[in-house]
Each structure stands twice: as structure tokens, then as C-alpha cells.
Design a protein around this motif. Structure first.
Motif, PDB file in Angstrom:
ATOM      1  N   GLY A 230       0.877  -1.093   0.076  1.00 26.04           N
ATOM      2  CA  GLY A 230       0.058  -0.112   0.068  1.00 26.04           C
ATOM      3  C   GLY A 230       0.755   1.107   0.042  1.00 26.04           C
ATOM      4  N   THR A 231       1.952   1.450   0.644  1.00 29.02           N
ATOM      5  CA  THR A 231       2.862   2.328   0.530  1.00 29.02           C
ATOM      6  C   THR A 231       3.584   2.555  -0.601  1.00 29.02           C
ATOM      7  OG1 THR A 231       3.191   1.974   3.342  1.00 29.02           O
ATOM      8  CG2 THR A 231       4.970   3.485   1.975  1.00 29.02           C
ATOM      9  N   THR A 232       3.961   1.530  -1.152  1.00 30.26           N
ATOM     10  CA  THR A 232       4.478   1.520  -2.340  1.00 30.26           C
ATOM     11  C   THR A 232       3.681   1.929  -3.320  1.00 30.26           C
ATOM     12  OG1 THR A 232       6.279  -0.255  -1.937  1.00 30.26           O
ATOM     13  CG2 THR A 232       5.865   0.052  -4.221  1.00 30.26           C
ATOM     14  N   VAL A 233       2.365   1.556  -3.439  1.00 33.07           N
ATOM     15  CA  VAL A 233       1.559   1.944  -4.756  1.00 33.07           C
ATOM     16  C   VAL A 233       1.129   3.495  -4.424  1.00 33.07           C
ATOM     17  CG1 VAL A 233      -0.922   1.721  -5.475  1.00 33.07           C
ATOM     18  CG2 VAL A 233       0.597  -0.305  -4.896  1.00 33.07           C
ATOM     19  N   LEU A 234       1.012   4.039  -3.063  1.00 32.56           N
ATOM     20  CA  LEU A 234       0.522   5.317  -2.858  1.00 32.56           C
ATOM     21  C   LEU A 234       1.651   6.326  -3.375  1.00 32.56           C
ATOM     22  CD1 LEU A 234      -0.959   7.741  -1.787  1.00 32.56           C
ATOM     23  CD2 LEU A 234      -0.431   7.025   0.345  1.00 32.56           C
ATOM     24  N   LEU A 235       2.773   5.907  -3.115  1.00 33.14           N
ATOM     25  CA  LEU A 235       4.191   6.592  -3.330  1.00 33.14           C
ATOM     26  C   LEU A 235       4.482   6.564  -5.146  1.00 33.14           C
ATOM     27  CD1 LEU A 235       6.801   5.691  -0.910  1.00 33.14           C
ATOM     28  CD2 LEU A 235       5.578   7.975  -1.180  1.00 33.14           C
ATOM     29  N   ILE A 236       3.979   5.551  -5.607  1.00 31.33           N
ATOM     30  CA  ILE A 236       4.155   5.473  -7.218  1.00 31.33           C
ATOM     31  C   ILE A 236       3.096   6.449  -7.574  1.00 31.33           C
ATOM     32  CG2 ILE A 236       3.650   4.051  -9.192  1.00 31.33           C
ATOM     33  CD1 ILE A 236       5.082   2.037  -7.511  1.00 31.33           C
ATOM     34  N   GLY A 237       1.937   6.518  -7.158  1.00 29.63           N
ATOM     35  CA  GLY A 237       0.874   7.093  -7.627  1.00 29.63           C
ATOM     36  C   GLY A 237       1.296   8.506  -7.608  1.00 29.63           C
ATOM     37  N   ILE A 238       1.893   9.082  -6.523  1.00 31.98           N
ATOM     38  CA  ILE A 238       2.377  10.461  -6.204  1.00 31.98           C
ATOM     39  C   ILE A 238       3.135  10.905  -7.401  1.00 31.98           C
ATOM     40  CG2 ILE A 238       3.351  11.989  -4.709  1.00 31.98           C
ATOM     41  CD1 ILE A 238       1.805  10.555  -2.423  1.00 31.98           C
TER      42      ILE A 238
ATOM     43  N   LEU B 272      -3.334  12.128 -15.415  1.00 34.07           N
ATOM     44  CA  LEU B 272      -3.613  12.558 -13.937  1.00 34.07           C
ATOM     45  C   LEU B 272      -4.883  11.731 -13.527  1.00 34.07           C
ATOM     46  CD1 LEU B 272      -3.382  16.480 -14.284  1.00 34.07           C
ATOM     47  CD2 LEU B 272      -1.985  14.950 -12.968  1.00 34.07           C
ATOM     48  N   VAL B 273      -5.804  11.534 -14.208  1.00 31.62           N
ATOM     49  CA  VAL B 273      -6.929  10.675 -13.785  1.00 31.62           C
ATOM     50  C   VAL B 273      -6.318   9.181 -13.767  1.00 31.62           C
ATOM     51  CG1 VAL B 273      -9.022   9.579 -14.721  1.00 31.62           C
ATOM     52  CG2 VAL B 273      -8.738  12.025 -15.460  1.00 31.62           C
ATOM     53  N   ILE B 274      -5.666   8.545 -14.339  1.00 28.60           N
ATOM     54  CA  ILE B 274      -5.225   7.083 -14.210  1.00 28.60           C
ATOM     55  C   ILE B 274      -4.497   7.167 -12.943  1.00 28.60           C
ATOM     56  CG2 ILE B 274      -3.859   5.393 -15.223  1.00 28.60           C
ATOM     57  CD1 ILE B 274      -4.720   6.523 -17.924  1.00 28.60           C
ATOM     58  N   TYR B 275      -3.600   8.132 -12.967  1.00 27.52           N
ATOM     59  CA  TYR B 275      -2.273   8.091 -11.862  1.00 27.52           C
ATOM     60  C   TYR B 275      -3.049   8.453 -10.665  1.00 27.52           C
ATOM     61  CZ  TYR B 275       0.709   7.708 -15.804  1.00 27.52           C
ATOM     62  OH  TYR B 275       1.542   7.297 -16.864  1.00 27.52           O
ATOM     63  N   GLY B 276      -4.139   9.339 -10.304  1.00 22.62           N
ATOM     64  CA  GLY B 276      -5.141   9.802  -9.280  1.00 22.62           C
ATOM     65  C   GLY B 276      -5.358   8.522  -8.604  1.00 22.62           C
ATOM     66  N   ILE B 277      -6.053   7.775  -9.574  1.00 22.80           N
ATOM     67  CA  ILE B 277      -6.714   6.340  -9.149  1.00 22.80           C
ATOM     68  C   ILE B 277      -5.700   5.344  -8.529  1.00 22.80           C
ATOM     69  CG2 ILE B 277      -7.899   4.466 -10.127  1.00 22.80           C
ATOM     70  CD1 ILE B 277      -9.488   6.135 -12.281  1.00 22.80           C
ATOM     71  N   ILE B 278      -4.589   5.408  -9.166  1.00 23.95           N
ATOM     72  CA  ILE B 278      -3.385   4.470  -8.461  1.00 23.95           C
ATOM     73  C   ILE B 278      -3.207   5.144  -7.244  1.00 23.95           C
ATOM     74  CG2 ILE B 278      -1.031   3.795  -8.697  1.00 23.95           C
ATOM     75  CD1 ILE B 278      -1.388   3.565 -11.851  1.00 23.95           C
ATOM     76  N   ALA B 279      -3.070   6.271  -6.901  1.00 22.94           N
ATOM     77  CA  ALA B 279      -2.695   6.700  -5.494  1.00 22.94           C
ATOM     78  C   ALA B 279      -3.890   6.540  -4.602  1.00 22.94           C
ATOM     79  CB  ALA B 279      -2.601   8.132  -5.619  1.00 22.94           C
ATOM     80  N   VAL B 280      -5.136   6.307  -5.077  1.00 19.01           N
ATOM     81  CA  VAL B 280      -6.259   6.138  -4.303  1.00 19.01           C
ATOM     82  C   VAL B 280      -6.097   4.756  -3.801  1.00 19.01           C
ATOM     83  CG1 VAL B 280      -8.710   6.014  -4.030  1.00 19.01           C
ATOM     84  CG2 VAL B 280      -7.738   7.886  -4.883  1.00 19.01           C
TER      85      VAL B 280
ATOM     86  N   GLY C 248      11.581   8.727  -4.406  1.00 15.99           N
ATOM     87  CA  GLY C 248      10.770   8.390  -3.395  1.00 15.99           C
ATOM     88  C   GLY C 248      10.245   6.993  -3.265  1.00 15.99           C
ATOM     89  N   VAL C 249       9.814   6.283  -4.493  1.00 15.54           N
ATOM     90  CA  VAL C 249       9.583   5.114  -4.436  1.00 15.54           C
ATOM     91  C   VAL C 249      10.467   4.080  -3.908  1.00 15.54           C
ATOM     92  CG1 VAL C 249       8.720   3.070  -6.033  1.00 15.54           C
ATOM     93  CG2 VAL C 249       8.302   5.419  -6.612  1.00 15.54           C
TER      94      VAL C 249
END
Length: 467
Positions: free
Chosen positions: A154-162, A372-380, A438-439
Motif C-alpha cells: 500500500g505504501t509503495t503504490v501510494l508513492l508510485i501514484g504520487i 492525471l485521472v489514471i495516476y490519481g486512481i493509482i494513488a487512491v 521516493g518510491v
């Protein structure tokens, strides 16, 4: 051999009374009249990912329209080959499950970051190193996957999204001139693309809703063309119907730098945990008992093999995707031959369709808006994974406090290079490469801190937390 009445004929003139074994739904072969539309439906559901990530790569690397069209052709061909491998599973490559393969959005962001810092040839070498590492660790799968529990993932996916949102924003700003500055027309065009995507998500239903990002991309391009907010120049070098063939080593001879490749190396290892969950989900969806020791290495082996060819033709890592599993649930069709048919369609589209030449030169702000739509979803998705992992740790341990601290410190380590890009400028080059991503910094911090708390937390009961 099956005889009449469900019996099995074991030899000429001999009738075996045993009933014939029924064909499992996952192995059902459908007639072409049913297979074709079902396969096309899978293609519609996943086509947005290869198209949008290819345009993002082309814009970020400054490729002209013809080279972007060639890259899109290569991406579609490789996605088709990956779907065929995963669905048919020859030579223990692929799990014989209805999977499709896509260019990993997270992997693409890391690829572009490496290309920006060290050049695209080094990014290509990094993909090859990550694929080789994945091949090498598969015999130790059971040990490696323990390093990436849901809390770490979860931490990794959130950082990747950001990190990916940052890359997408650079497409809108143009990546040059005053940092963070964009022409108002670029911001308006990106916002219009996002608005079209949101409207389509609201009004479309079924499989068409899954194409909202792709259709929003087309709508943004149309707005750019009709309003003059952006330029739209189709790729040259041939007629629209001519194939835009893939180019071997489009960025030159690969350059291998292990330190530069660290972000993709770490990401490659984390995919083992994701592949595990996807394999369990897909197996249960098609009614097959999951066999992780057999199926996960086969899925990862196909990912690594296709990624090797992806590097040779200019893409980042290609990964197996679970997004098409929902179609199987919706239609009730579980046959792996449907996704194999989707693979054939992708190969055909990559070779002969005018799609690449018509769309390869979409303006950068349009691509940035869709991204931005796709990557925002990944962060979520990362936030959701953390939201599930922390309560799970709380239920199986004395409380979620220590594990919330793990997530907090790991996110801090991962966000520092984003909020303070020059923080590590005084450090040696190898340290800047590791800590400046960051990742990588966040994932390594999460792995180490999670392991420490599991090992030394005095409040931990005898049974380790599930997270």
C-alpha cells in the motif's frame, strides 16, 4: 476417447463405463461467433492503458509522431503476445488463466524518471536488469513475497501514484522554462480532457464505461483540434493504413547501471506480491483452486519474458493485469481462450490499424490530463490498501499504532524527495540515486521498519500480524 452416453472408449471394441470428465469453464473452447465479440470486449476494456502510457512516454521523451506511432505498435503487439502467453501457457510460461498484459503505469513512471535522470538508453538497460532479476528470484518466490505484505504494498503504490502525478503534471507545464509554470491554454486543455472523462464515467455503462479514459483522450484531442488550444499533427511516413512497425532499440544500445535501475528493480520485486493476489482472484473467479507455487512463477515468468522484448522495442516493464477479471464475472464466461482471442486482436491492431498514426501526435496537455485521472486512481488504490492493512494489523496484534508508525515513516521517506528535491544534493551519487527516488526510499523504509516491528515489537503476541 469419449463414446455415446458419456462413456469412455479405452480401446477399439472395448467400452469403459467411466463417465467422461467435464471440461472446466476455464478450458472451454467457444465457437468463433461467440469468441470474437467476447474477445473484442476485453480489448475495449484494456486498450486505454497501452494507448495512454505510450502517448505519455512519447511526449515525455520528446519523440516525434512517427516514432510514437512505432512505439504504440510495439506496445500493442507485446500486449497481445503477453495475453496469448498467459492464456495458453506454453512451456510453463503463463498460468493458463484468462489474463491480459499491459504496460505497467507505475513501471512507466519509473522508466521515465530514469530516462530523465540518466537517459533513455539507461532506462532500457534498467528494464532488462529488472526482468533478469525477476527471472533470478522466482526459485525463491516464497521468501521474497514475504517482504511485501499489504502494508508495504500500500505504501509503495501510494508513492508510485504520487510520483506519476508529478510526471503527468510535467506534461502540462511542458517540462521546461519556469518550474511549475504552464500556459493557460495548456491548463484549460488538460482540464477539459479531465472534464470529458468525468462526464463519460457518469453516463457510460458496462464495458463502455471502462473505455472512458480512452474516449476522454479522444475528446480532448478533438477539443484541441477545433479550438486551437493545441496542435494535432498525424504521424508522417506513409498512408494512414500502412503499418507503423516497431523499431528495434529505438533509444540506442542499452546502458546498464544498477544504481540507476534501483527503482525498477525494487518495483519488479514488489510485483510478486501483486501477482500473487491477482492469481488467487483470477483462479477463484474461473472456479479453479489456486496453486500459488505453480501458477505465480508462471505468471511472473511471462511478465519477465515479455518485458525483455518490451525493453528491446522501447517500452518499460509489461505486467499482467487483473482489470479484465470483472468482465469475466459480468458475462459469466470464464474461458481463457477469450483472452487469447483478445491477444490475437491486439496483434492485428498493432500491425495494420491506422490507430497509431491517427492518434500518436495528441497534444501533451491532453495526455497529461488523461494521465492525471489514471495516476490519481493509482494513488487512491494505495490509500485503500493502507486502509485495509492497518486494521488487519490491529486485529492480529496489540493495536495498529506501531504499524501506523511504519506507514507514516515510510511515506515521509518517500515524500521528502518530492517536497524537497535538492535535499540530498550534497550526498554521493549512489546515495542520491537511492534516497532521491521516493518510491525506492519509501519502499525500502517500509520493508525494513515492518520487519523490525514484526521481530522486536514487545507488545506483539506470539502470532505475527497478518499484514
Amino acid at each position: 476417447m469419449a463414446g455415446r452416453g458419456g462413456h469412455v472408449v479405452s480401446a477399439p471394441g472395448t467400452l469403459d463405463s467411466r463417465p467422461a470428465e467435464p471440461v472446466r469453464p476455464v478450458d472451454e473452447r467457444l465457437p468463433l461467433r461467440r469468441l470474437a465479440p467476447l474477445s473484442a470486449q476485453h480489448v475495449l476494456a484494456m486498450i486505454a492503458a497501452p494507448v495512454s502510457t505510450t502517448f505519455l512516454t512519447g511526449q515525455a521523451l520528446g519523440l516525434d509522431a512517427a516514432r510514437t506511432a512505432s512505439l504504440l505498435s510495439a506496445t500493442l503487439l507485446l500486449c497481445g503476445a503477453g495475453a496469448l502467453l498467459q492464456s495458453l501457457g506454453p512451456w510453463r510460461i503463463g498460468a493458463r488463466l484468462p489474463f491480459v498484459m499491459l504496460p505497467g503505469g507505475a513501471a512507466t513512471a519509473l522508466f521515465l524518471q530514469i530516462a530523465k535522470d540518466h537517459g533513455p538508453a539507461t532506462a532500457t538497460g534498467s528494464v532488462l536488469l529488472a526482468a533478469a532479476l525477476l527471472f533470478a528470484v522466482l526459485p525463491f518466490y516464497a521468501r521474497i513475497v514475504r517482504l511485501f505484505p499489504p502494508l508495504v504494498m500500500g505504501t509503495t503504490v501510494l508513492l508510485i501514484g504520487i510520483a506519476m502525478i508529478r510526471v503527468a503534471a510535467q506534461l502540462i507545464t511542458g517540462g521546461r522554462g519556469t518550474p511549475g509554470y504552464a500556459e493557460p491554454s495548456s491548463v484549460i486543455l488538460a482540464a477539459a480532457t479531465i472534464g470529458c472523462t468525468v462526464v463519460l464515467l457518469l453516463v457510460l455503462r458496462g464495458v463502455w464505461r471502462q473505455t472512458a479514459v480512452l474516449l476522454g483522450l479522444g475528446a480532448g484531442a478533438l477539443i484541441a483540434l477545433t479550438t486551437g488550444l493545441g496542435s494535432f499533427a498525424p504521424a508522417g511516413g506513409g498512408s494512414l493504413g500502412a503499418p507503423a512497425l516497431p523499431r528495434l532499440l529505438p533509444y540506442g544500445t542499452p546502458h546498464f547501471d544498477v544504481l540507476a535501475a534501483l527503482p525498477l528493480l525494487v518495483f519488479g520485486l514488489t510485483t510478486l506480491a501483486e501477482v500473487t493476489g491477482q492469481t488467487v482472484l483470477n483462479s477463484r473467479t474461473v472456479g479453479r483452486e489456486p496453486d500459488l507455487g505453480r501458477d505465480v512463477p508462471r505468471v511472473a515468468r511471462a511478465d519477465a519474458l515479455v518485458s525483455v522484448f518490451g525493453a528491446l522495442f522501447g517500452t518499460s516493464l509489461l505486467v499482467t493485469s487483473a482489470e479484465n477479471i470483472g468482465i469475466g464475472r459480468l458475462t459469466g464466461v470464464r474461458s481463457r481462450f477469450v483472452t487469447a482471442g483478445a491477444g490475437v486482436l491486439l496483434v492485428v491492431v498493432g500491425l495494420v490499424a491506422p490507430l497509431s498514426r491517427l492518434l500518436a501526435a495528441i497534444p501533451a496537455p491532453v495526455v497529461g490530463g488523461s494521465a492525471l485521472v489514471i495516476y490519481g486512481i493509482i494513488a487512491v488504490m494505495g490509500v485503500t490498501m493502507l486502509g485495509r492493512a492497518l486494521p488487519a494489523a490491529a486485529e492480529s496484534a496489540s493495536g495498529e499504532g506501531p504499524y501506523a508508525t511504519v506507514a507514516a515513516l515510510a511515506l515521509t521517506a518517500g515524500l521528502l524527495p518530492v517536497v524537497a528535491p535538492d535535499l540530498y544534493q550534497g550526498f554521493p551519487g549512489w546515495a542520491r540515486t537511492v534516497l532521491g527516488s521516493g518510491v525506492v526510499a519509501g519502499t525500502l523504509a517500509a520493508v525494513l521498519l515492518h520487519a523490525l516491528f514484526r521481530r522486536f515489537d514487545p507488545t506483539r503476541p506470539s502470532r505475527a500480524p497478518a499484514s
